[in-house]
Design an enzyme around this catalytic site. Structure first.
Site, mmCIF file in Angstrom:
data_model
loop_
_atom_site.group_PDB
_atom_site.id
_atom_site.type_symbol
_atom_site.label_atom_id
_atom_site.label_comp_id
_atom_site.label_asym_id
_atom_site.label_seq_id
_atom_site.Cartn_x
_atom_site.Cartn_y
_atom_site.Cartn_z
ATOM 1 N N GLU A 97 -5.572 -3.999 -0.106
ATOM 2 C CA GLU A 97 -5.966 -5.098 0.665
ATOM 3 C C GLU A 97 -7.174 -5.856 0.299
ATOM 4 O O GLU A 97 -7.331 -7.049 0.771
ATOM 5 C CB GLU A 97 -6.358 -4.543 2.028
ATOM 6 C CG GLU A 97 -5.394 -4.096 2.948
ATOM 7 C CD GLU A 97 -5.068 -2.638 2.485
ATOM 8 O OE1 GLU A 97 -5.006 -1.995 1.593
ATOM 9 O OE2 GLU A 97 -4.421 -1.637 3.343
ATOM 10 N N THR A 147 0.944 -1.073 -0.154
ATOM 11 C CA THR A 147 -0.122 -0.142 0.029
ATOM 12 C C THR A 147 0.998 1.350 0.231
ATOM 13 O O THR A 147 2.098 1.294 0.498
ATOM 14 C CB THR A 147 -0.815 0.044 1.214
ATOM 15 O OG1 THR A 147 0.114 0.273 2.396
ATOM 16 C CG2 THR A 147 -1.764 -1.150 1.486
ATOM 17 N N LYS A 149 -14.938 17.232 10.981
ATOM 18 C CA LYS A 149 -15.835 17.267 12.201
ATOM 19 C C LYS A 149 -16.294 18.681 12.542
ATOM 20 O O LYS A 149 -15.329 19.509 12.816
ATOM 21 C CB LYS A 149 -15.066 16.561 13.407
ATOM 22 C CG LYS A 149 -14.779 15.150 13.159
ATOM 23 C CD LYS A 149 -14.400 14.351 14.570
ATOM 24 C CE LYS A 149 -13.957 13.047 14.129
ATOM 25 N NZ LYS A 149 -12.449 13.022 13.963
ATOM 26 N N TRP A 178 -20.217 15.117 11.254
ATOM 27 C CA TRP A 178 -19.539 14.834 9.983
ATOM 28 C C TRP A 178 -19.845 15.461 8.845
ATOM 29 O O TRP A 178 -20.990 15.271 8.389
ATOM 30 C CB TRP A 178 -19.139 13.272 9.964
ATOM 31 C CG TRP A 178 -18.357 12.740 11.003
ATOM 32 C CD1 TRP A 178 -17.861 13.177 12.081
ATOM 33 C CD2 TRP A 178 -17.980 11.409 11.028
ATOM 34 N NE1 TRP A 178 -17.073 12.417 12.769
ATOM 35 C CE2 TRP A 178 -17.336 11.144 12.326
ATOM 36 C CE3 TRP A 178 -18.222 10.141 10.059
ATOM 37 C CZ2 TRP A 178 -16.536 9.874 12.741
ATOM 38 C CZ3 TRP A 178 -17.436 8.992 10.519
ATOM 39 C CH2 TRP A 178 -16.889 9.211 11.879
HETATM 40 P P1 ADP Z 1 -3.374 3.181 -1.582
HETATM 41 O O1 ADP Z 1 -2.301 2.504 -2.014
HETATM 42 O O2 ADP Z 1 -3.292 4.707 -1.841
HETATM 43 O O3 ADP Z 1 -3.897 2.891 -0.241
HETATM 44 P P2 ADP Z 1 -5.700 1.845 -2.705
HETATM 45 O O4 ADP Z 1 -6.022 1.669 -4.092
HETATM 46 O O5 ADP Z 1 -5.553 0.561 -1.827
HETATM 47 O O6 ADP Z 1 -4.327 2.597 -2.568
HETATM 48 O O7 ADP Z 1 -6.867 2.871 -2.103
HETATM 49 C C1 ADP Z 1 -8.027 2.447 -1.683
HETATM 50 C C2 ADP Z 1 -8.902 3.576 -1.128
HETATM 51 O O8 ADP Z 1 -9.133 4.453 -2.144
HETATM 52 C C3 ADP Z 1 -10.244 3.262 -0.458
HETATM 53 O O9 ADP Z 1 -10.185 2.641 0.829
HETATM 54 C C4 ADP Z 1 -10.992 4.341 -0.542
HETATM 55 O O10 ADP Z 1 -10.754 5.465 0.265
HETATM 56 C C5 ADP Z 1 -10.674 5.080 -2.047
HETATM 57 N N1 ADP Z 1 -11.336 4.599 -3.005
HETATM 58 C C6 ADP Z 1 -11.319 3.647 -3.888
HETATM 59 N N2 ADP Z 1 -12.414 3.619 -4.643
HETATM 60 C C7 ADP Z 1 -13.290 4.492 -4.401
HETATM 61 C C8 ADP Z 1 -14.507 5.001 -4.837
HETATM 62 N N3 ADP Z 1 -15.088 4.644 -5.812
HETATM 63 N N4 ADP Z 1 -14.866 6.052 -4.025
HETATM 64 C C9 ADP Z 1 -14.533 6.798 -3.085
HETATM 65 N N5 ADP Z 1 -13.047 6.208 -2.726
HETATM 66 C C10 ADP Z 1 -12.470 5.286 -3.238
#
Ligand code: ADP
Length: 543
Positions: free
Chosen positions: A331, A185, A441, A446
C-alpha cells in the site's frame, strides 16, 4: 498567485527518455529460462520497449486497460513494465506464488485483457485458463525457438510479437495521476486487495529511493533486485535504478538459488542487492557452507520482514557488507522507513550501530508517520509507547481498486492504518513490534513476537524462529517459540530458554519451545503465523 514553472507531467516515460539519452550504454544482465546470461544495454531495452508499445497498440488496447505480467525478474519483464505504463496502460503484476484461486480472483477482478507470461509459468496458467476466460490472449515471454506447445488460447511469442514492429514510438503525454501499476496484497485473510499506483506516485517514490540516506543509488552502482518485479515493483528498483543509470542484474528464475546469486554478485560486481530476509538466509548459508566471501557487494537493502541482528552482524563481520533495513508495504509503493544512521551517530560503537540498523528506520521525506492508541489518540515518540502505526503521503494508497469508500484501513482524517504495531524513539526511528493480528496479549500486556524471534535467531543453533500466542487459562495467551535448528545443531529446549534469559524481559520468555522441520511462509516470504496458530491451536503449554 501561482509560480511560473513549466508544468511537466511526472510520467514513467520521462524516466525512460532520460535514461535512454544519458545512460544508453549502461548494461542490463539477466538470467532467463532461454539464456543463462543475457546481456544488453539500456538503449537496446528502450528500443525494444518502443517496438512492444507499437505491438500493444496493434492489439487494440486502450488507455487505462489492464494487462497482466506473470514473470521472473529479467529484461523482457522490464521492457513490458515500460512499454505498458509508458503507453498509458496499467501493468498488473501477478505474483505466481499465490494460490491458484487467488490468481484467478485477481486476474478477473483486474479485468486483465492480455497476460504476459514467463515461459516457466505457462503450465500454471494452463491449469486455470477456463476460469479466466475474459483474458483475450497470452504473450509468452521467450523466443520462437523456445516457444512451448500450449493449450492457452491466442498464445503469441514475445519475440515474434515485437520482431516486425518499428522502433519509433512517441510516448504519449497524459495526466500524471493516471494509473500506472496494479499490485494486489497477498491477503492472508479475505480476498487480495488491489493497490493502484499512479505515474506521479511512482516517479516521486523513485526520487525518494535514490537519496543518499535511503538507497544511495547512483550510476556507479550495479544493482541486483532479488525482490521480485511481481512484488511491489521490486521495491521501485526498475524506476529508481534507471533514473540514475545504475547497471542492473536480474536473477530470473534463480532467485532462491544461493550459488547462482553468489556467482552473479561476484562476476557482475554487484554493489547493492535487495531482498527479504529469507533469501539472504539462503545466500549466507551457501557462503558459509562453500567457505566463500562476498568480495564486491557493499550494501544490501533488506525489508518485508524484520531483519534479525544476527543477520546484520553476519553480513558485517563475514562479508564487510552494510545492511540497510527498510520497512514498507504494498500500500506504500512500498518505501516507508529506512534505517540509516544520522548526524550525531558518528561516535556510536559497532554494537550500538547494529541496534540502530535493527530498527525499521526513520521516515523518509514523503512519508508522515504517527502511532495511536485504541482510542485514536496520538502517542509520544519515546521509544517505549507502542500503538497502531499510521502513515500518509503521496505514494500511499488512498483506497483499494474497485472498493471505493469501503476501506477500513483509512481513518476519517485521511491516514492509512498499516496494521503494524510500532514504537518510535526520540530520534524518529520506528521499530515494528508486531502486526496487529499477530500481537500476543499476556495478562493485558503485549509481547513483541518480533523481538523474541530476533533474539532467538541470534543463537547459532537456530536457522529460523517464529513466536505465536497460544491460549492460556490465566494470562489469556502465552508465547510459544517454534524453531528450525541450523544444520547439524543439537540445540534443545533448555539451552534455547537459557539463551533468551537476560536478553528479553522475563515475562516475555516463551512458555515452551518446539522444534520443527519447516515453518510456512506466505507468497511474499513472510512467516505465515495464521497457519502456525492453526497448527498449534490445541497445544498444551507446560503448567
Ligand atoms: P503482503 O503482500 O504480504 O501484505 P507487504 O510487503 O505489503 O506484503 O507486507 C507489508 C508488511 O510487512 C508490513 O506491514 C510489515 O508488517 C511487514 N514488514 C515489512 N518490512 C518490515 C520490517 N523491516 N520489519 C518488520 N516488519 C516488516
Amino acid at each position: 498567485m501561482q509560480g511560473l514553472m513549466i508544468h511537466d507531467e511526472l510520467l514513467i516515460s520521462t524516466i525512460l527518455r532520460h535514461a535512454d539519452r544519458n545512460f544508453g550504454d549502461q548494461e542490463i544482465v539477466s538470467v532467463t529460462a532461454d539464456n543463462p546470461l543475457h546481456r544488453y544495454t539500456y538503449k537496446d531495452c528502450f528500443r525494444r520497449a518502443r517496438q512492444l508499445a507499437n505491438a500493444l497498440r496493434r492489439l487494440g488496447l486502450e488507455r487505462g486497460d489492464r494487462v497482466a505480467t506473470m514473470a521472473w525478474n529479467d529484461y523482457r519483464h522490464l521492457e513490458t513494465y515500460y512499454a505498458l505504463t509508458g503507453s498509458g496502460y496499467v501493468c498488473h503484476t501477478v505474483n505466481p506464488r499465490l494460490f491458484p484461486e487467488q490468481i484467478v480472483f485477481i486476474i478477473n477482478h483486474a479485468e486483465d485483457r492480455w497476460i504476459f507470461v514467463d515461459v516457466l509459468m505457462v503450465p500454471l496458467l494452463e491449469k486455470i485458463a477456463a476460469q479466466i476466460s475474459g483474458v483475450e490472449g497470452f504473450v509468452i515471454m521467450t523466443d520462437e525457438k523456445h516457444m512451448p506447445e500450449t493449450s492457452l488460447k491466442n498464445a503469441v511469442c514475445y519475440e515474434a510479437l515485437i520482431g516486425g514492429e518499428s522502433d519509433e514510438f512517441a510516448w504519449p503525454v497524459f495526466d500524471e495521476r493516471s494509473a500506472s501499476i496494479l499490485c494486489y496484497t497477498s491477503g492472508t485473510t479475505g480476498d487480495p486487495k488491489g493497490v493502484l499506483y499512479d505515474h506521479r506516485s511512482t516517479v516521486l517514490h523513485a526520487y525518494a529511493a535514490v537519496a543518499p540516506d535511503v538507497m544511495r543509488l547512483s550510476s556507479t552502482d550495479c544493482v541486483l533486485p532479488v525482490v521480485p518485479l511481481f512484488h511491489v515493483n521490486a521495491w521501485g528498483i526498475p524506476f529508481a535504478a534507471l533514473m540514475v543509470g545504475s547497471k542492473l542484474v536480474f536473477p530470473g528464475p534463480k532467485m532462491g538459488d544461493g550459488e547462482t546469486l553468489y556467482q552473479l554478485l561476484e562476476q557482475e560486481e554487484v554493489s547493492l542487492a535487495l531482498g527479504v530476509p529469507t533469501v539472504w538466509l539462503a545466500l549466507l548459508q551457501y557462503t558459509t557452507k562453500a567457505g566463500k566471501k562476498l568480495n564486491k557487494l557493499n550494501r544490501t537493502v533488506i525489508g518485508g520482514a524484520a531483519v534479525p541482528e544476527s543477520m546484520i552482524r553476519a553480513f558485517r563481520d563475514k562479508h564487510d557488507v552494510v545492511v540497510i533495513q527498510g520497512w514498507g508495504m504494498t500500500e506504500m509503493s512500498p518505501l516507508g522507513t529506512v534505517s540509516t544512521p544520522k548526524f550525531g551517530m558518528e561516535s556510536l560503537t559497532p554494537d550500538q550501530l547494529v541496534a540502530v540498523r535493527a530498527k525499521a528506520g526513520r521516515g523518509i521525506y514523503g512519508v508522515e508517520m504517527r502511532i495511536v492508541n485504541d482510542e485514536g489518540v496520538e502517542l509520544p515518540w519515546d521509544g517505549v509507547a507502542y500503538g497502531s502505526l499510521q502513515v500518509r503521503g503521496p505514494w500511499i494508497c488512498s483506497g483499494y481498486f474497485k472498493l471505493e469508500g469501503k476501506s477500513e484501513a483509512h481513518t476519517a482524517d485521511g491516514w492509512f492504518d498499516t496494521g503494524d504495531v510500532a514504537t518510535i524513539d526520540k530520534q524518529g526511528y520506528m521499530a515494528i513490534t508486531d502486526r496487529t493480528k499477530d500481537v500476543i496479549k499476556s495478562g493485558g500486556e503485549w509481547i513483541s513476537s518480533i523481538d523474541v524471534e530476533n533474539t532467538a535467531m541470534g543463537h547459532e543453533g537456530v536457522s529460523e524462529a517464529a513466536v505465536i500466542g497460544v491460549p492460556h487459562p490465566k494470562w489469556t495467551e502465552r508465547p510459544l517459540l517454534i524453531i528450525i535448528r541450523a544444520e547439524g545443531a543439537d540445540l534443545d529446549r533448555a539451552q534455547m530458554l537459557a539463551w533468551l534469559e537476560g536478553k528479553i524481559a522475563k515475562w516475555w520468555i516463551p512458555d515452551d519451545v518446539v522444534f520443527v522441520d519447516e515453518i510456512p511462509h506466505t507468497a511474499t516470504g513472510k512467516i505465515k503465523k495464521i497457519e502456525l496458530r492453526k497448527q498449534f491451536k490445541d497445544y498444551q503449554l507446560p503448567s
